[in-house]
Design a protein around this motif. Structure first.
Motif, short mmCIF file in Angstrom:
data_model
loop_
_atom_site.label_atom_id
_atom_site.label_comp_id
_atom_site.label_asym_id
_atom_site.label_seq_id
_atom_site.Cartn_x
_atom_site.Cartn_y
_atom_site.Cartn_z
N LYS A 108 0.80 -1.22 0.00
CA LYS A 108 0.00 0.00 0.00
C LYS A 108 0.84 1.28 0.00
O LYS A 108 0.30 2.38 -0.09
N VAL A 109 2.16 1.15 0.12
CA VAL A 109 3.02 2.34 0.16
C VAL A 109 3.99 2.34 -1.02
O VAL A 109 4.23 1.31 -1.66
N ARG A 110 4.54 3.50 -1.31
CA ARG A 110 5.48 3.65 -2.41
C ARG A 110 6.66 2.69 -2.26
O ARG A 110 7.15 2.48 -1.15
N ALA A 111 7.11 2.14 -3.39
CA ALA A 111 8.28 1.24 -3.42
C ALA A 111 8.10 0.02 -2.53
O ALA A 111 9.06 -0.63 -2.15
N VAL A 112 6.86 -0.29 -2.19
CA VAL A 112 6.47 -1.42 -1.35
C VAL A 112 7.11 -1.34 0.05
O VAL A 112 6.99 -2.26 0.84
N PHE A 151 5.37 -9.14 13.06
CA PHE A 151 6.20 -7.94 13.12
C PHE A 151 6.36 -7.49 11.68
O PHE A 151 6.89 -8.23 10.85
N ALA A 152 5.87 -6.30 11.36
CA ALA A 152 5.97 -5.78 10.00
C ALA A 152 6.81 -4.51 10.01
O ALA A 152 6.50 -3.56 10.73
N GLN A 153 7.88 -4.50 9.22
CA GLN A 153 8.71 -3.31 9.07
C GLN A 153 8.40 -2.68 7.72
O GLN A 153 8.57 -3.32 6.68
N VAL A 154 7.93 -1.44 7.74
CA VAL A 154 7.55 -0.74 6.51
C VAL A 154 8.29 0.58 6.43
O VAL A 154 8.20 1.41 7.34
N THR A 155 9.02 0.78 5.34
CA THR A 155 9.69 2.05 5.10
C THR A 155 8.76 2.98 4.34
O THR A 155 8.18 2.60 3.31
N LEU A 156 8.62 4.19 4.83
CA LEU A 156 7.83 5.22 4.16
C LEU A 156 8.81 6.04 3.32
O LEU A 156 9.49 6.94 3.81
N HIS A 157 8.86 5.68 2.05
CA HIS A 157 9.92 6.08 1.14
C HIS A 157 9.75 7.48 0.56
O HIS A 157 10.72 8.11 0.13
N VAL A 158 8.53 7.98 0.55
CA VAL A 158 8.24 9.21 -0.19
C VAL A 158 9.04 10.40 0.29
O VAL A 158 9.36 11.31 -0.49
N THR A 159 9.41 10.44 1.57
CA THR A 159 10.13 11.59 2.10
C THR A 159 11.62 11.58 1.77
O THR A 159 12.32 12.56 2.04
N GLU A 205 2.69 15.28 4.03
CA GLU A 205 1.26 15.02 3.90
C GLU A 205 1.01 13.68 3.23
O GLU A 205 0.15 12.90 3.66
N TYR A 206 1.78 13.37 2.17
CA TYR A 206 1.58 12.11 1.47
C TYR A 206 2.00 10.94 2.36
O TYR A 206 1.33 9.90 2.41
N MET A 207 3.11 11.11 3.06
CA MET A 207 3.57 10.06 3.98
C MET A 207 2.51 9.77 5.04
O MET A 207 2.22 8.62 5.38
N ASP A 208 1.90 10.83 5.57
CA ASP A 208 0.84 10.69 6.56
C ASP A 208 -0.36 9.93 5.97
O ASP A 208 -0.96 9.08 6.63
N TYR A 209 -0.66 10.20 4.70
CA TYR A 209 -1.75 9.49 4.00
C TYR A 209 -1.44 7.99 3.92
O TYR A 209 -2.32 7.15 4.12
N GLU A 210 -0.18 7.65 3.66
CA GLU A 210 0.20 6.24 3.59
C GLU A 210 0.04 5.55 4.95
O GLU A 210 -0.39 4.40 5.02
N VAL A 211 0.39 6.26 6.02
CA VAL A 211 0.17 5.69 7.36
C VAL A 211 -1.31 5.40 7.55
O VAL A 211 -1.70 4.35 8.09
N GLY A 212 -2.16 6.31 7.07
CA GLY A 212 -3.60 6.10 7.17
C GLY A 212 -4.06 4.86 6.43
O GLY A 212 -4.93 4.12 6.92
N LEU A 215 -3.25 1.84 8.56
CA LEU A 215 -4.15 1.72 9.71
C LEU A 215 -5.54 1.23 9.29
O LEU A 215 -6.16 0.41 9.98
N GLU A 216 -6.01 1.72 8.13
CA GLU A 216 -7.30 1.25 7.61
C GLU A 216 -7.26 -0.25 7.30
O GLU A 216 -8.23 -0.97 7.54
N ASP A 217 -6.12 -0.71 6.78
CA ASP A 217 -5.97 -2.13 6.48
C ASP A 217 -6.03 -2.96 7.76
O ASP A 217 -6.70 -4.01 7.82
N LEU A 218 -5.35 -2.50 8.80
CA LEU A 218 -5.41 -3.20 10.09
C LEU A 218 -6.84 -3.23 10.62
O LEU A 218 -7.31 -4.26 11.11
#
Length: 483
Positions: A108-112, A151-159, A205-212, A215-218
């Motif tokens: 669900k996030v950029r670059a997986v 345990f899921a490690q997710v990098t938020l790459h957009v920033t 703002e986009y990174m925050d959207y990806e966190v959302g 959370l919606e998926d959870l």
């Protein structure tokens, strides 16, 4: 120890290259409603600092729970063929041992979001024994109910700086107005720098959207309440005095912990916390007894005593070898630069493509149009020691090292430096083995465009960020044809 049915899931979010530049930390103009809510209903750590200001050393200490300079992981993208020394193990080894599924990234996030980037021998997937098997995770992609506990490690790459910044900025629903941003005083106030700063904030703002989205998926899978969210920056913002440096914007990180089923929220925790501490926090949440070698300390128990100081380091980054150390307390920062005959503006090849503010200010420096604070970044030498009051002078404008009123403080900070080194071996102070490091390809690309594409150099000097990926491919094709 609790059963697997009651163990919490753990979602570890690593946002790339950001300082405390979120709305909930007081950054003007930024809109981060998802993270605001996580902070409001969780614990927001106000004094979290990295033990390195570059991605791979920082990620190494968080994966092992030991300061990167102790495990010889301090040089950027080095030692990739060298196993961790005994007894060190990645935290995923301990999590798997108690029944966790270890997941890398999310679709669900950029670059997986599947960046690992640690400085020891490893594979993304597969078993781990540290001798013949070096897998860190079990699967890539997403978390399912059947994976619990996970345990899921997710990098938020957009920033992270990249060619997508323009399109992300243009799509923003709350596009930051460059005319309204508040620049730190060590920046020159120009149109180009304001636009670059605003563009960086738009990525938040986009990174925050990806966190959302995560959370919606959870929530949709009924796993939100029993999932602990740990959000942190992997290192500071990618700009002047930020990533790669030991000043506030390079070391001060956002850190938020949220766990509906396990933590009462609405707290701003003022304890001094090191980035490495997330490793111990993750293991404690999973019910794992912490290894005795760990320098990480769990922060889940708010009664745990605050750290007295944090020891941070900056060593090799591509072709630029620094040997700088910082001691950070809740009030002061002491920096010791062992390499003084090198400017902070080291003309590092990779950064030439990703620092519009540096190019603009470099030109202003050359024509004498910067004030003393702004010019300090471009002078040919660095001071051996620096001391700042980061509470009353958060932009670190006044070096107090030679102020007689701060003689006691300076000696106290030197004492902390000596204390750390008396207890630990700092591998970054050893002679470097260049054979275990990676050759920075950007060096060749810079040399090529200087010779073949002077128009690109002209644009860079004007603060226009070129497409490094495209240029690197062009150089590769040019080199292939030539040979």
């Amino acid at each position: 120890m609790s059963s697997n049915k009651t163990k919490p899931n753990i979602l570890f979010l690593l946002a790339e290259d950001i300082s405390t530049d979120l709305e909930c930390y007081g950054m003007p103009q930024v809109k981060t409603p998802v993270l605001n809510k996580l902070a409001e209903n969780g614990i927001q750590y106000m004094n979290a600092y990295g033990t390195n200001s570059i991605c791979s050393p920082s990620r190494s200490n968080m994966m092992v729970g030991v300061h990167q300079n102790i495990i010889n992981a301090q040089h950027h993208r080095s030692n990739r063929e060298i196993p961790l020394a005994q007894p060190y193990q990645p935290i995923t080894k301990y999590l798997r041992d108690v029944g966790y599924t270890c997941i890398l990234g999310n679709k669900k996030v950029r670059a997986v979001g599947k960046k690992i980037d640690v400085n020891f021998k490893h594979n993304p997937l597969g078993p781990w024994n540290g001798e013949t098997e070096f897998g860190l995770f079990d699967k890539i992609g997403d978390f399912q109910v059947a994976d619990q506990p996970f345990f899921a490690q997710v990098t938020l790459h957009v920033t992270h700086r990249g060619g997508w910044w323009n399109s992300v900025s243009n799509q923003s629903k709350h596009k930051v107005d460059p005319d309204k941003v508040v620049l730190p005083p060590y920046y020159a106030d120009t149109k180009e720098i304001r636009e670059d700063w605003a563009k960086y904030l738009d990525q938040m703002e986009y990174m925050d959207y990806e966190v959302g989205l995560l959370l919606e998926d959870l929530e949709s899978k009924g796993m939100r309440d029993n999932t602990i969210i740990i959000f942190i920056g992997d290192n500071g913002r990618c700009n002047i005095r930020g990533k790669g440096y030991l000043f506030e914007p390079g070391l001060h990180l956002p850190l938020i912990v949220n766990w509906p089923a396990g933590l009462s929220g609405g707290k701003k925790d003022e304890r001094l916390v090191a980035s490495v501490d997330v490793a111990a926090t993750i293991l404690e949440a999973a019910g794992v007894e912490l290894p005795g070698y760990m320098t990480a300390k769990s922060i889940l128990n708010e009664n745990t005593k605050s750290r007295e100081y944090i020891y941070s380091a900056r060593d090799l980054w591509d072709e630029v070898l620094e040997q700088s150390r910082a001691i950070t307390t809740k009030k002061y920062r002491y920096i010791r630069n062992n390499v003084t005959n090198q400017s902070y503006d080291a003309h590092q090849a990779y950064l030439e493509f990703y620092r519009p503010a540096v190019h603009i200010m470099r030109g202003l420096f050359e024509t004498g149009k910067l004030n003393d604070l702004q010019a300090s970044f471009f002078k040919k030498d660095k001071q051996h020691e620096e001391l700042y009051d980061i509470v009353n002078d958060p932009f670190e404008t006044q070096n107090l090292l030679n102020n007689p009123d701060y003689k006691f403080v300076a000696n106290e900070m030197r004492g902390y430096y000596d204390d750390w080194n008396s207890k630990n071996h700092d591998h970054g102070l050893d002679p470097i083995n260049w054979e275990t490091t990676v050759y920075p390809g950007a060096l060749d690309v810079v040399a090529w465009i200087k010779k073949e594409k002077p128009d690109v150099i002209k644009k860079m000097k004007a603060g226009i960020e070129p497409n490094y990926g495209k240029l690197a491919n062009e150089f590769k094709n040019y080199h292939a044809k030539k040979n």
